[in-house]
Design a protein around this motif. Structure first.
Motif, PDB file in Angstrom:
ATOM      1  N   ALA A   1       0.832  -1.208   0.000  1.00 14.86           N
ATOM      2  CA  ALA A   1       0.000   0.000   0.000  1.00 14.86           C
ATOM      3  C   ALA A   1       0.859   1.247   0.000  1.00 14.86           C
ATOM      4  O   ALA A   1       0.534   2.245  -0.660  1.00 14.86           O
ATOM      5  N   VAL A   2       1.972   1.204   0.730  1.00 14.58           N
ATOM      6  CA  VAL A   2       2.840   2.382   0.808  1.00 14.58           C
ATOM      7  C   VAL A   2       3.558   2.614  -0.523  1.00 14.58           C
ATOM      8  O   VAL A   2       3.697   3.753  -0.987  1.00 14.58           O
ATOM      9  N   LEU A   3       3.999   1.536  -1.157  1.00 12.12           N
ATOM     10  CA  LEU A   3       4.762   1.679  -2.396  1.00 12.12           C
ATOM     11  C   LEU A   3       3.871   1.909  -3.613  1.00 12.12           C
ATOM     12  O   LEU A   3       4.314   2.443  -4.622  1.00 12.12           O
ATOM     13  N   PHE A   4       2.597   1.497  -3.480  1.00 11.57           N
ATOM     14  CA  PHE A   4       1.681   1.499  -4.618  1.00 11.57           C
ATOM     15  C   PHE A   4       1.698   2.792  -5.451  1.00 11.57           C
ATOM     16  O   PHE A   4       1.890   2.744  -6.665  1.00 11.57           O
ATOM     17  N   PRO A   5       1.516   3.973  -4.805  1.00 12.00           N
ATOM     18  CA  PRO A   5       1.458   5.190  -5.626  1.00 12.00           C
ATOM     19  C   PRO A   5       2.762   5.479  -6.353  1.00 12.00           C
ATOM     20  O   PRO A   5       2.746   6.054  -7.443  1.00 12.00           O
TER      21      PRO A   5
ATOM     22  N   ARG B   1       2.268   5.624 -10.329  1.00 11.56           N
ATOM     23  CA  ARG B   1       2.490   7.016 -10.739  1.00 11.56           C
ATOM     24  C   ARG B   1       1.356   7.546 -11.606  1.00 11.56           C
ATOM     25  O   ARG B   1       1.512   8.536 -12.299  1.00 11.56           O
ATOM     26  N   ASN B   2       0.251   6.837 -11.577  1.00 15.27           N
ATOM     27  CA  ASN B   2      -0.881   7.229 -12.406  1.00 15.27           C
ATOM     28  C   ASN B   2      -1.920   7.864 -11.493  1.00 15.27           C
ATOM     29  O   ASN B   2      -2.467   7.208 -10.614  1.00 15.27           O
ATOM     30  N   ASP B   3      -2.186   9.160 -11.691  1.00 11.67           N
ATOM     31  CA  ASP B   3      -3.075   9.884 -10.791  1.00 11.67           C
ATOM     32  C   ASP B   3      -4.464   9.273 -10.718  1.00 11.67           C
ATOM     33  O   ASP B   3      -5.076   9.226  -9.662  1.00 11.67           O
ATOM     34  N   TYR B   4      -4.934   8.815 -11.869  1.00 12.56           N
ATOM     35  CA  TYR B   4      -6.276   8.237 -11.891  1.00 12.56           C
ATOM     36  C   TYR B   4      -6.335   6.970 -11.051  1.00 12.56           C
ATOM     37  O   TYR B   4      -7.244   6.766 -10.245  1.00 12.56           O
ATOM     38  N   VAL B   5      -5.333   6.118 -11.203  1.00 16.04           N
ATOM     39  CA  VAL B   5      -5.280   4.873 -10.425  1.00 16.04           C
ATOM     40  C   VAL B   5      -5.189   5.180  -8.934  1.00 16.04           C
ATOM     41  O   VAL B   5      -5.855   4.558  -8.107  1.00 16.04           O
ATOM     42  N   ILE B   6      -4.371   6.183  -8.601  1.00 13.66           N
ATOM     43  CA  ILE B   6      -4.240   6.569  -7.192  1.00 13.66           C
ATOM     44  C   ILE B   6      -5.569   7.089  -6.656  1.00 13.66           C
ATOM     45  O   ILE B   6      -5.971   6.777  -5.536  1.00 13.66           O
ATOM     46  N   HIS B   7      -6.258   7.833  -7.497  1.00 16.12           N
ATOM     47  CA  HIS B   7      -7.559   8.374  -7.116  1.00 16.12           C
ATOM     48  C   HIS B   7      -8.549   7.245  -6.792  1.00 16.12           C
ATOM     49  O   HIS B   7      -9.206   7.253  -5.747  1.00 16.12           O
ATOM     50  N   ILE B   8      -8.611   6.256  -7.678  1.00 18.64           N
ATOM     51  CA  ILE B   8      -9.536   5.132  -7.458  1.00 18.64           C
ATOM     52  C   ILE B   8      -9.150   4.349  -6.203  1.00 18.64           C
ATOM     53  O   ILE B   8      -9.991   3.947  -5.409  1.00 18.64           O
ATOM     54  N   MET B   9      -7.851   4.193  -6.023  1.00 23.92           N
ATOM     55  CA  MET B   9      -7.386   3.457  -4.840  1.00 23.92           C
ATOM     56  C   MET B   9      -7.757   4.217  -3.566  1.00 23.92           C
ATOM     57  O   MET B   9      -8.226   3.608  -2.597  1.00 23.92           O
ATOM     58  N   THR B  10      -7.569   5.514  -3.570  1.00 26.51           N
ATOM     59  CA  THR B  10      -7.917   6.311  -2.393  1.00 26.51           C
ATOM     60  C   THR B  10      -9.407   6.173  -2.091  1.00 26.51           C
ATOM     61  O   THR B  10      -9.804   5.978  -0.942  1.00 26.51           O
ATOM     62  N   LEU B  11     -10.211   6.249  -3.145  1.00 28.55           N
ATOM     63  CA  LEU B  11     -11.651   6.086  -2.957  1.00 28.55           C
ATOM     64  C   LEU B  11     -11.974   4.720  -2.353  1.00 28.55           C
ATOM     65  O   LEU B  11     -12.795   4.616  -1.437  1.00 28.55           O
TER      66      LEU B  11
END
Ligand code: ATP
Ligand code: MG
Lengths: 347, 235
Positions: A18-22, A26-36
């Motif tokens: 989870a810590v390394l994932f973003p 490096r894809n903002d959209y993927v990070i956005h979905i993951m945060t959600l």
């Protein structure tokens, strides 16, 4: 010991991931979905405490999610309260509302409780939808500020938001884990098992159910508040029944009443939805049968399947060790017999 | 110690027990006899506060308890071991026992004392402490259910058909244990269909028929009673 070590490695591995994932995507959209999905997980954990561990299926959780979200939104936008203070107040307010509703709702049981809370959830939605003066009605609430800086740390980038939500998710999991493995948690499970039995052990079931209900709503409220701070725009839709059913589906598919079910179910369904986006609403043609299949054959979801498999494997291992011993005995017996025959031949 | 005065309990419109008078003195072992559906369990549930009393009054050590909540009644010293060996099957034997000590959860020394007493009575529970309760045999499960009830250190222990569904040899053991519990100073109210075995260890008894007390008396009187013999002992 090996089980403990095993679990520890898995948990450490997951956190590391989870810590390394973003940094990996490096894809903002993927990070956005993951945060959600982390935000949903917090809500699902709350629901799991009540529905999974205490046995009270609440269908009001989207309502409490919305209460948390709107509390934060209104406090920051309309009253100009600092984000962090608003976050605490939002949880507090959701908890108080949960307490009041729980006092009445928990006098019902089973499907009556489910129906009652379904109505409560709908009423909350209607209040938000219709109370234009306060909530902005259908127009929703815009301009919710991002979490304010803590010292030098700002929360404007998607990565920092991701870590903020991850932090609250880990806090939630830690908290739920501690509760579930405490006497209070066992009390909840006793209530789930049989309320009469819990009563005959001297457990005040009403008090404990209320504790579970309030904690559960606080997590829903926390998820809602984080959602408001993350998406920065909220409308009455976030309190609608479909959100409750989303949370419930995540929980059921992952594994109700299990510790890792909320993570598994939420990740699976959220990402599956992403891949199946081209199907639009026909996605439900995939989820519906999947859900029906799981509930009929594996009521404890995917985590339940895994646990069953592990148990079977252990049982098989135990049996094969047993058989091995038997076989050894047989071999020795055989050896003995052939030695005898040899002697006979020699004689 | 325990007194039921004209107690009636209803399920909806159906009156399950009607104007029951029962009296249990300190240190006694009193048995409730009666066939299926006679109202024994309902009486227990009323005493425990699980069913509300429609009419009449229940007193324990001079205080009215018929309007208290079940957890208050447990704290007052009445613990019931319900019929059908209701356990927490997924929890271990030890965890089950600890749930029984819920009312003493803040007094560790009392919990330890109770646990030692239970282990002395049922050594098998110590041996199987880490096994899941659901994996025990029927007799062991019944022992665990009784052991768990004892963890609350009741003054009055109510046992609802502890011998049902057990092999004859285990039944014998069970009645021996019940006698031991009595000798250690716990008052016992026992519901049984196995009348001859129960009357052997009981001081007094009440025979239920269709929700009211038909016959009552000392164990010897009941054992000698022609009607009781014919109906419940089969001799
Ligand atoms: N929850 C309930 N709702 C309606 N009626 C009930 C309920 N529980 C028990 N009864 C009825 O009340 C009567 C007394 O039942 P109770 O369980 O007290 O009998 P019992 O003497 O314990 O019988 P058993 O030996 O079978 O345990 C029966 O006629 C039963 O059908
Ligand atoms: Mg009964």
């Amino acid at each position: 010991m090996s089980v403990l070590l095993n679990r520890r490695t898995v948990v450490t591995g997951l956190i590391l991931f989870a810590v390394l994932f973003p940094f990996v995507t490096r894809n903002d959209y993927v990070i956005h979905i993951m945060t959600l999905s982390f935000i949903w997980m917090i809500g699902v954990y709350g629901l799991n405490l009540l529905a999974g561990y205490t046995g009270y299926l609440s269908l009001a959780h989207a309502g409490f999610f919305a209460v948390g979200a709107y509390s934060l939104g209104l406090l920051t936008v309309e009253a100009g309260v600092n984000f962090w203070l608003a976050l605490i107040l939002a949880c507090l307010f959701t908890g108080i509302l949960g307490f009041l509703i729980g006092m009445i709702a928990l006098r019902t049981r089973e499907h009556f409780f489910a129906i009652y809370t379904l109505c409560v959830g709908y009423i909350i939605y209607l209040v938000i939808y219709k109370w234009d003066g306060l909530t902005g009605g259908v127009r929703g609430l815009i301009g919710i500020p991002a979490p304010s800086n803590i010292g030098p740390i700002s929360f404007t980038s998607s990565i920092s938001q991701y870590f903020l939500v991850l932090f609250f998710l880990l806090l939630t999991i830690f908290f739920i884990y501690r509760i579930v493995h405490s006497l209070t948690g066992r009390t909840f499970m006793a209530i789930r098992n049989s309320e009469d039995l819990a009563l005959t052990l001297g457990i005040s079931t009403m008090k404990n159910k209320l504790v579970s209900f309030v904690l559960s709503t606080i997590f829903a409220g926390l998820a809602g508040a984080l959602y408001a701070g993350f998406v920065r725009f909220i409308g009455p839709d976030i309190g609608y029944i479909t959100i409750t059913f989303d949370l419930l589906i995540y929980l059921l598919i992952g594994g109700i009443g299990t510790m890792s079910g909320p993570i598994v179910g939420t990740l699976l369904i959220v990402w599956l939805s992403q891949y199946l986006q081209f199907l639009q609403d026909y996605r439900m043609l995939v989820f519906g049968p999947l859900l029906a299949f799981l509930i009929i054959f594996y009521p404890w979801g995917i985590v339940g399947i895994f646990q069953q498999w592990k148990q079977k494997r252990q049982a098989r291992k135990a049996r094969s060790i047993h058989q091995e011993e038997n076989r050894k005995d047989e071999v020795e017996l055989d050896a003995g017999v052939s030695a005898d025959q040899e002697q006979v031949r020699e004689g | 110690m325990l007194e039921l005065k004209g107690v009636s309990v209803r399920y909806g419109n159906f009156t399950a027990i009607q104007k029951i008078d029962i009296n249990v003195k300190e240190g006694e072992l009193v048995v409730l006899l009666g066939s299926n559906g006679a109202g024994k369990s309902t009486t227990f549930r009323a005493i425990s506060g699980l069913n509300s009393v429609h009419d009449g009054k229940i007193c324990f050590q001079g205080e009215t308890i018929s309007n208290l909540s079940p957890d208050r009644i447990v704290r007052a010293g009445i613990v019931q071991c319900a019929e059908g060996r209701k356990l927490f099957p997924a929890m271990t034997v030890y965890e089950n026992l600890m749930m029984g000590a819920f009312v003493h959860r803040k007094r560790k020394s009392r919990m330890k004392e109770a646990l030692e007493m239970v282990y002395e009575l049922f050594p098998i529970l110590q041996e199987k402490g880490h096994d899941a309760a659901g994996s025990l045999s029927g007799g062991q499960q019944q022992m665990l259910a009784i052991g768990r009830a004892l963890m609350a250190q009741p003054r009055l222990l109510m046992l609802d058909e502890p011998s049902i569904g057990l092999a004859p040899l285990i039944v014998e053991q069970m009645f021996e244990v019940i006698q031991q519990i009595k000798q250690s100073g716990t008052t016992i109210l026992l519901a049984e269909q196995n009348a001859s075995a129960a009357l052997k260890i009981a001081d007094r008894g009440y025979v239920f028929e269709n929700g009211s007390v038909a016959v009552q008396g000392t164990a010897d009187e009941l054992f000698a009673d022609e009607k009781v013999r014919r109906a419940y002992i089969g001799a």
